[in-house]
Motif scaffolding. Structure first.
Motif, PDB file in Angstrom:
ATOM      1  N   GLY A 124       0.809  -1.231   0.000  1.00  0.00           N
ATOM      2  CA  GLY A 124       0.000   0.000   0.000  1.00  0.00           C
ATOM      3  C   GLY A 124       0.833   1.268   0.000  1.00  0.00           C
ATOM      4  O   GLY A 124       0.295   2.373   0.006  1.00  0.00           O
TER       5      GLY A 124
ATOM      6  N   GLU B 157       0.379   4.217  -2.479  1.00  0.00           N
ATOM      7  CA  GLU B 157      -0.564   5.310  -2.237  1.00  0.00           C
ATOM      8  C   GLU B 157       0.169   6.525  -1.645  1.00  0.00           C
ATOM      9  O   GLU B 157      -0.129   7.668  -2.005  1.00  0.00           O
ATOM     10  CB  GLU B 157      -1.661   4.822  -1.279  1.00  0.00           C
TER      11      GLU B 157
ATOM     12  N   THR C 244       1.010  10.166  -3.550  1.00  0.00           N
ATOM     13  CA  THR C 244       0.497  11.409  -2.962  1.00  0.00           C
ATOM     14  C   THR C 244       1.633  12.286  -2.430  1.00  0.00           C
ATOM     15  O   THR C 244       1.385  13.303  -1.805  1.00  0.00           O
ATOM     16  CB  THR C 244      -0.506  11.111  -1.823  1.00  0.00           C
TER      17      THR C 244
ATOM     18  N   LYS D 198      -2.757   3.528 -11.950  1.00  0.00           N
ATOM     19  CA  LYS D 198      -3.190   3.197 -10.589  1.00  0.00           C
ATOM     20  C   LYS D 198      -4.107   4.311 -10.068  1.00  0.00           C
ATOM     21  O   LYS D 198      -5.041   4.067  -9.313  1.00  0.00           O
ATOM     22  CB  LYS D 198      -1.946   3.039  -9.717  1.00  0.00           C
ATOM     23  N   ARG D 199      -3.811   5.539 -10.473  1.00  0.00           N
ATOM     24  CA  ARG D 199      -4.640   6.675 -10.055  1.00  0.00           C
ATOM     25  C   ARG D 199      -6.065   6.532 -10.572  1.00  0.00           C
ATOM     26  O   ARG D 199      -7.012   6.933  -9.918  1.00  0.00           O
ATOM     27  CB  ARG D 199      -4.081   7.978 -10.610  1.00  0.00           C
TER      28      ARG D 199
ATOM     29  N   ARG E 134      -8.990  10.323  -0.944  1.00  0.00           N
ATOM     30  CA  ARG E 134      -7.998  10.041  -1.988  1.00  0.00           C
ATOM     31  C   ARG E 134      -8.001  11.132  -3.052  1.00  0.00           C
ATOM     32  O   ARG E 134      -6.956  11.454  -3.622  1.00  0.00           O
ATOM     33  CB  ARG E 134      -8.282   8.679  -2.628  1.00  0.00           C
TER      34      ARG E 134
ATOM     35  N   PHE F 115      -4.423  11.521  -5.108  1.00  0.00           N
ATOM     36  CA  PHE F 115      -4.206  10.131  -5.527  1.00  0.00           C
ATOM     37  C   PHE F 115      -5.178   9.739  -6.634  1.00  0.00           C
ATOM     38  O   PHE F 115      -4.805   9.057  -7.588  1.00  0.00           O
ATOM     39  CB  PHE F 115      -4.367   9.207  -4.317  1.00  0.00           C
TER      40      PHE F 115
ATOM     41  N   PRO G 189      -3.302   6.792   5.165  1.00  0.00           N
ATOM     42  CA  PRO G 189      -4.367   5.925   4.643  1.00  0.00           C
ATOM     43  C   PRO G 189      -4.900   4.983   5.728  1.00  0.00           C
ATOM     44  O   PRO G 189      -4.285   4.842   6.787  1.00  0.00           O
ATOM     45  CB  PRO G 189      -3.677   5.127   3.530  1.00  0.00           C
TER      46      PRO G 189
END
Lengths: 242, 304
Positions: free
Chosen positions: A81, A84, A88, A238-239, B45, B50, B80
């Motif tokens: 994960g 992510e 960001t 992936k976004r 998100r 993201f 997250p």
């Protein structure tokens, strides 16, 4: 550039902390060491030493080593994960892929540099063709970069490292043995095209015999660029997939 | 600091977030409340850059998440729902990596400070894989705050940790109010009540209510709610008398007394005392009551 360097440093440190990387290094040195020893033994009575011996061997086994060295790179980020957080962070997606690729290439360069020990021994016991050896090492360095880029591309497709390794192994085998298809078609032009598309087609007739051709350098650079470009696009996707 | 306007996010034909609008001011803790699948994580998100929105606009610190994504990402600290870690890194190495990646000017000093803040300094050389779930949560908060971002986004930070650590994390979140705008998601109503200044309630991607917990109580069930305990007669008779009061629409038993609800903002306290005097019933207890967020949430879900 700074973010590429930060990613690169983390990944290189990861290689040197990973038991798998050490196992690969051990197998790599064992195989090259035995091959070198046999060649030196033969050179006493049967034939002269082969200047491109180690690079030629690596051209065959990189198809197996590259998937193992790269399977973790992006698949692990997906599984844990952490992708992510990476996506960001205030960095370009390309920095992530390039940083990781360079780390794999640097680790391969490190392994390759270890085999220079054999060349050092050769220089001391005979008179090898140094220029030929340098050309072959340059070739295998580029060749290795191309196989690692393909491995990284498949690591971007899944969070399963084994699957990533398997997919890149299949692709590299096709790229390696693709010229065999050229041997069974009854058309010389098609055979030449197939040969020129393969990894071996840009190593065996040039670098391996001590010849450096611009077209071969461009081929390997091209494979790297295309594979990395697709890997960046896969990461970006992936976004959209969430 | 955060301005969300008509935000829509679709996955194929499924609409995860549907025309969502809300704002968060500096120094405010805004809670996103809703059951699983309400759209909380998707909203967060999008705010972190993201995920791109399908429609609508999101601004963080005056920057649009689509056109100035990097500027937005510089201003956001994000934790997250599942704390992402590199198990083979040390605690210090992990936080330092994120500090460097986010361009912190003096990363070593910033890491030192944030590890001290989250009581991880004595574990800084341990591998992340050896940390308990609660410590990993603290590590996640440390990475989210190491660059001192003006906006902090925490996706269910208290999920899966023990009660003591839940209290600890809530206290940390409350302490962030001084310097950060915080967006905090949860499906635990009491938690949002305790931690947040304002609440946005989501259900199936849509905002069903927004405001302070107190305002939401008034919005959902207009009118006053009184707890009344009278003596001198049987409960059934008292209930009948209370039901006859002008404006009262519901009387239900609770403990030794009754909760009476009336329409509008009508205060029934004078009427209750007059009733007590008229019928000679001793007034044992009379107090206004606030609806819990639980009541509000259940009502909203029934409506949704």
């Amino acid at each position: 550039m700074l973010t590429i360097w930060i990613i690169f440093r983390r990944e290189v440190a990861q290689y040197f902390a990973s038991p798998l990387a050490y196992l690969i290094a051990a197998a790599f040195l064992l195989l090259t060491g035995i091959t070198f020893n046999n060649d030196v033994a033969l050179s006493i009575t049967v034939k002269p030493v082969e200047p491109a011996l180690i690079p030629d061997l690596l051209a065959e086994i990189m198809v197996l080593i590259a998937p193992l060295l790269t399977m973790r790179l992006l698949a692990e980020e997906h599984r844990e994960g952490t992708v992510e957080l990476l996506l960001t962070a205030p960095i370009a997606d390309s920095s992530i892929v390039i940083g990781k690729f360079l780390s794999a290439w640097a680790y391969f360069t490190f392994l390759l540099a270890l085999t220079l020990l054999y060349q050092f021994i050769l220089v001391n016991i005979s008179q090898p063709d140094i220029a030929h050896t340098i050309a072959a090492y340059l070739g295998i360095w580029l060749y290795g970069g191309a196989t690692l880029a393909v491995g990284l591309l498949f690591s971007a497709t899944t969070e399963n490292q084994i699957l990533a390794a398997f997919l890149s192994l299949i692709t590299l085998l096709v790229l390696y043995f693709g010229d065999s298809a050229g041997q069974i078609v009854a058309n010389l032009d098609v055979a030449a095209i197939l040969f020129n598309l393969t990894l071996r087609g840009h190593y065996a007739p040039s670098f391996s015999i001590g010849v450096v051709r611009a077209e071969d350098v461009v081929y390997y650079a091209g494979v790297m660029a295309v594979a990395l470009f697709i890997a960046i696009r896969l990461l970006e996707s992936k976004r959209w997939r969430g | 600091m955060i301005v969300v306007k008509d935000l829509v996010r679709r996955y194929g034909t499924h609409t995860a977030v549907d025309r969502l609008s809300f704002t968060a001011q500096p120094g405010e803790i805004v809670g996103l409340l809703g059951p699983n699948g309400a759209g909380k994580t998707t909203t967060m998100r999008i705010l972190t850059g993201f995920l791109p929105p399908t429609a609508g606009s999101v601004q963080v610190g005056g920057f649009d998440v689509q056109t100035d994504s990097l500027e937005v990402r510089r201003r956001v600290g994000y934790l997250p729902e599942r704390v992402p870690v590199y198990p083979d890194m040390t605690v210090r190495g992990y936080v330092l990596f994120w500090a460097r990646l986010r361009g912190v000017p003096r990363p070593a000093a910033a890491v030192e400070a944030v590890l001290k803040r989250f009581d991880l300094l004595d574990r800084q050389h341990k591998l992340v894989r050896s940390l308990s779930k609660g410590l990993r949560q603290r590590l996640g908060l440390a990475q989210a705050l190491v660059h001192n971002p003006p906006v902090v986004i925490l996706d269910e930070p208290t999920i899966g940790i023990d009660p003591g650590q839940v209290i600890e994390v809530r206290e940390v979140v409350k302490s962030l109010r001084q310097e950060h705008t915080v967006l905090f998601s949860s499906h635990i109503l009491s938690e949002v009540e305790q931690v947040c200044d304002r609440v946005v309630i989501l259900h199936r991607g849509r905002m069903v209510a927004a405001g302070t917990p107190e305002v939401l109580g008034r919005q959902m069930k207009p009118g006053t709610h009184l707890y009344v305990a009278l003596g001198g007669k049987a409960p059934a008779e008292i209930k009948k008398l209370l039901q006859k009061l002008d404006g009262v629409h519901t009387v239900r038993e609770q403990g030794a007394g009754f909760v009476i609800s009336s329409h509008g903002e009508r205060d029934q306290r004078a009427a209750v005392t007059a009733l007590s005097a008229r019928h000679g019933l001793p007034l044992l207890e009379l107090r206004p009551i606030e609806l819990s967020l639980e009541d509000i949430f259940l009502t909203l879900l029934e409506k949704g």
